[in-house]
Design a protein around this motif. Structure first.
Motif, mmCIF file in Angstrom:
data_model
loop_
_atom_site.group_PDB
_atom_site.id
_atom_site.type_symbol
_atom_site.label_atom_id
_atom_site.label_comp_id
_atom_site.label_asym_id
_atom_site.label_seq_id
_atom_site.Cartn_x
_atom_site.Cartn_y
_atom_site.Cartn_z
ATOM 1 N N UNK A 1 56.444 89.457 58.738
ATOM 2 C CA UNK A 1 56.295 90.390 57.612
ATOM 3 C C UNK A 1 56.144 89.629 56.296
ATOM 4 N N UNK A 2 56.898 88.530 56.160
ATOM 5 C CA UNK A 2 56.774 87.699 54.962
ATOM 6 C C UNK A 2 55.385 87.095 54.859
ATOM 7 N N UNK A 3 54.862 86.621 55.995
ATOM 8 C CA UNK A 3 53.509 86.062 56.004
ATOM 9 C C UNK A 3 52.492 87.132 55.628
ATOM 10 N N UNK A 4 52.655 88.342 56.172
ATOM 11 C CA UNK A 4 51.728 89.430 55.848
ATOM 12 C C UNK A 4 51.781 89.781 54.366
ATOM 13 N N UNK A 5 52.979 89.746 53.787
ATOM 14 C CA UNK A 5 53.109 90.047 52.351
ATOM 15 C C UNK A 5 52.389 88.999 51.517
ATOM 16 N N UNK A 6 52.488 87.741 51.907
ATOM 17 C CA UNK A 6 51.792 86.682 51.169
ATOM 18 C C UNK A 6 50.276 86.828 51.298
ATOM 19 N N UNK A 7 49.828 87.155 52.503
ATOM 20 C CA UNK A 7 48.388 87.314 52.709
ATOM 21 C C UNK A 7 47.843 88.523 51.953
ATOM 22 N N UNK A 8 48.662 89.519 51.769
ATOM 23 C CA UNK A 8 48.199 90.753 51.139
ATOM 24 C C UNK A 8 47.749 90.531 49.696
ATOM 25 N N UNK B 1 47.289 91.597 60.633
ATOM 26 C CA UNK B 1 48.567 91.077 61.116
ATOM 27 C C UNK B 1 49.576 92.201 61.304
ATOM 28 N N UNK B 2 49.602 93.150 60.389
ATOM 29 C CA UNK B 2 50.531 94.279 60.472
ATOM 30 C C UNK B 2 50.241 95.159 61.685
ATOM 31 N N UNK B 3 48.948 95.341 62.003
ATOM 32 C CA UNK B 3 48.539 96.274 63.053
ATOM 33 C C UNK B 3 49.054 95.797 64.427
ATOM 34 N N UNK B 4 49.878 96.587 65.055
ATOM 35 C CA UNK B 4 50.413 96.239 66.376
ATOM 36 C C UNK B 4 51.381 95.077 66.370
ATOM 37 N N UNK B 5 51.969 94.756 65.209
ATOM 38 C CA UNK B 5 52.868 93.605 65.114
ATOM 39 C C UNK B 5 54.062 93.745 66.057
ATOM 40 N N UNK B 6 54.576 94.950 66.168
ATOM 41 C CA UNK B 6 55.762 95.173 66.996
ATOM 42 C C UNK B 6 55.499 94.820 68.462
ATOM 43 N N UNK B 7 54.284 95.079 68.941
ATOM 44 C CA UNK B 7 53.965 94.801 70.350
ATOM 45 C C UNK B 7 53.882 93.306 70.651
ATOM 46 N N UNK B 8 53.696 92.478 69.630
ATOM 47 C CA UNK B 8 53.648 91.029 69.878
ATOM 48 C C UNK B 8 55.035 90.446 70.132
ATOM 49 N N UNK B 9 56.080 91.248 69.928
ATOM 50 C CA UNK B 9 57.456 90.769 70.094
ATOM 51 C C UNK B 9 58.128 91.363 71.333
ATOM 52 N N UNK B 10 57.360 92.013 72.195
ATOM 53 C CA UNK B 10 57.937 92.682 73.368
ATOM 54 C C UNK B 10 58.662 91.705 74.280
ATOM 55 N N UNK B 11 58.045 90.581 74.604
ATOM 56 C CA UNK B 11 58.689 89.601 75.489
ATOM 57 C C UNK B 11 59.997 89.093 74.882
ATOM 58 N N UNK B 12 59.988 88.892 73.568
ATOM 59 C CA UNK B 12 61.184 88.405 72.898
ATOM 60 C C UNK B 12 62.315 89.434 72.990
#
Length: 439
Positions: free
Chosen positions: A316-323, A333-344
């Motif tokens: 989220x911090x990276x997305x804020x900087x890129x914004x 980066x924001x789109x579907x971000x939650x799904x990239x953490x499923x394994x974790x």
């Protein structure tokens, strides 16, 4: 220094040769001639001789020895006929014995001939060579010589014959793939991805069992990678016996259509993990070249953590900087971000996490499919595209090995089942306590 044989040795060898029957000497001469034309020519020559001997033995066993009358026999010899069998990657002409019933009402088959006359070995050779990139025109030339005499009498190596056999074999491959029963298949992971061929899209499904074995599950063709197409493929898997209630992790490239289809077929709480490599490419393609390596490294560093909350904060911090400078990349980066953490969130780490964090196993299969299609210049219809894709998927299956980290798949299945149980409990409506009724 060259050794000279004595006269007694020479005389002994000559006597041994004269002692051999003429038929043996003739056969040895033929074998020597065939050997000069190559090992396959020798093998085919020997093979034809053996087949003829086996056919004669079978006829003698059914009919009886020649010249001996048998009043109880059930069959009789009926001369010879023209036939062919598969040897050395082509059809070789043979003279086969024929037998009929003793009452002369029907012809009986010679099982030895029927076995060797099977065309399956030839169509399998055609499919293997075509998938390896051999054109129909060059099919006969890439094979090893079977001897000049047999080569002249052989058949089924023309462009038309090879093409017909390949269509037959790939049609069988497509039917085999799309009719596989999945009742007894216990999946831990299913990967879905798209493949574009001549303006059409194939959605392909790859399953990974709880033992770590990869299985091509099926494919479906459409104009785009849309939800209807993916839903049809997934529904077909269920119709073929796949249990939609079993604990499966879905790994996809990030397509919203695939995400929606999984939800429709496997339920609201189906677990989906989004491919890290696709997310990286989607974000970095929207950045200037100078910033890509740094952003990619920060994304990978976040995904390498074991605490999902901390990883989400860093992303989220990276997305804020890129914004501030590249808003399109930030939105990606924001789109579907939650799904990239499923394994974790499932507490899967180590080698298994590295294997399942992307759709690479499925893409490896797709690369093999593309390789087998590299020499196709003209796609005639949708059936041709599906036949080639199915054949490539089954060819890839022959090269599959168990995934790296498969020993931890049991832990993954337990985590998915725990997630499903908690989701079911949360969905249950709260029971309201009824007020006592005063009479």
């Amino acid at each position: 220094m060259k050794k000279v044989l004595g006269p007694k040795v020479v005389a002994t060898v000559a006597a041994a040769e004269r002692a051999l029957p003429p038929q043996i000497q003739e056969a040895l001469g033929e074998l020597v001639g065939a050997a000069r034309e190559g090992l396959l020519a020798l093998s085919v020559g020997v093979g034809l001789g053996v087949v003829h001997e086996l056919m004669e033995l079978e006829v003698e066993e059914v009919v009886g020895a020649k010249g001996k009358h048998n009043s109880e026999r059930t069959a009789k010899r009926h001369g010879r006929g023209d036939g062919s069998m598969t040897l050395g990657g082509r059809r070789v002409q043979v003279r086969r014995p024929r037998i009929r019933s003793a009452d002369d009402k029907r012809e009986l088959c010679v099982e030895t001939y029927e076995y060797f006359a099977d065309r399956d070995p030839l169509t399998r050779a055609v499919m293997d060579r075509m998938l390896a990139g051999v054109s129909t025109r060059r099919f006969a030339r890439v094979g090893e010589s079977v001897g000049e005499e047999i080569e002249q009498a052989s058949s089924a190596t023309s462009k038309t014959s090879v093409s017909e056999m390949f269509v037959e074999r790939t049609t069988t491959a497509l039917e085999e793939l799309m009719s596989r029963r999945l009742d007894d298949v216990r999946l831990a992971v299913m990967m879905l991805d798209g493949l574009e061929i001549a303006g059409r899209t194939h959605v392909v499904a790859l399953g990974i069992t709880t033992d770590g074995v990869k299985i091509p599950l099926g494919l479906w063709e459409g104009s785009t990678e849309n939800a209807t197409l993916a839903r049809t493929l997934l529904a077909d898997l269920v119709d073929r016996g796949l249990d939609p209630e079993q604990a499966i992790l879905f790994v996809i490239d990030g397509s919203k259509a695939l995400r929606r289809a999984i939800k429709d077929v496997f339920g609201e709480h189906a677990l989906v993990h989004r491919c890290h490599r696709h997310k990286e490419r989607n974000v970095c393609d929207l950045l200037p070249e100078r910033d890509r390596d740094q952003v990619r490294a920060r994304m990978r560093a976040a995904w390498s953590l074991t605490e999902p909350t901390l990883a989400e904060q860093r992303l989220e911090l990276l997305a804020a900087e890129l914004d501030r400078s590249w808003p399109d990349a930030a939105r990606s980066l924001h789109e579907g971000l939650d799904d990239t953490l499923t394994l974790m969130r499932l507490e899967i780490s180590g080698q298994l996490a590295k294997t399942l964090c992307s759709t690479n196993p499925c893409e490896s299969m797709i690369e093999i499919v593309r390789y087998t299609q590299r020499n196709v210049k003209r796609w005639q219809d949708g059936d041709m595209r599906k036949r080639w894709t199915a054949a490539g998927m089954l060819a890839a299956e022959q090269q599959f090995r168990r995934i790296i980290g498969y020993r931890d798949l049991a832990k993954l299945v337990i985590a998915i089942e725990r997630h499903a149980l908690l989701a079911a409990l949360n969905d249950q409506p709260r029971q309201e306590v009824a007020e006592p009724v005063t009479v």
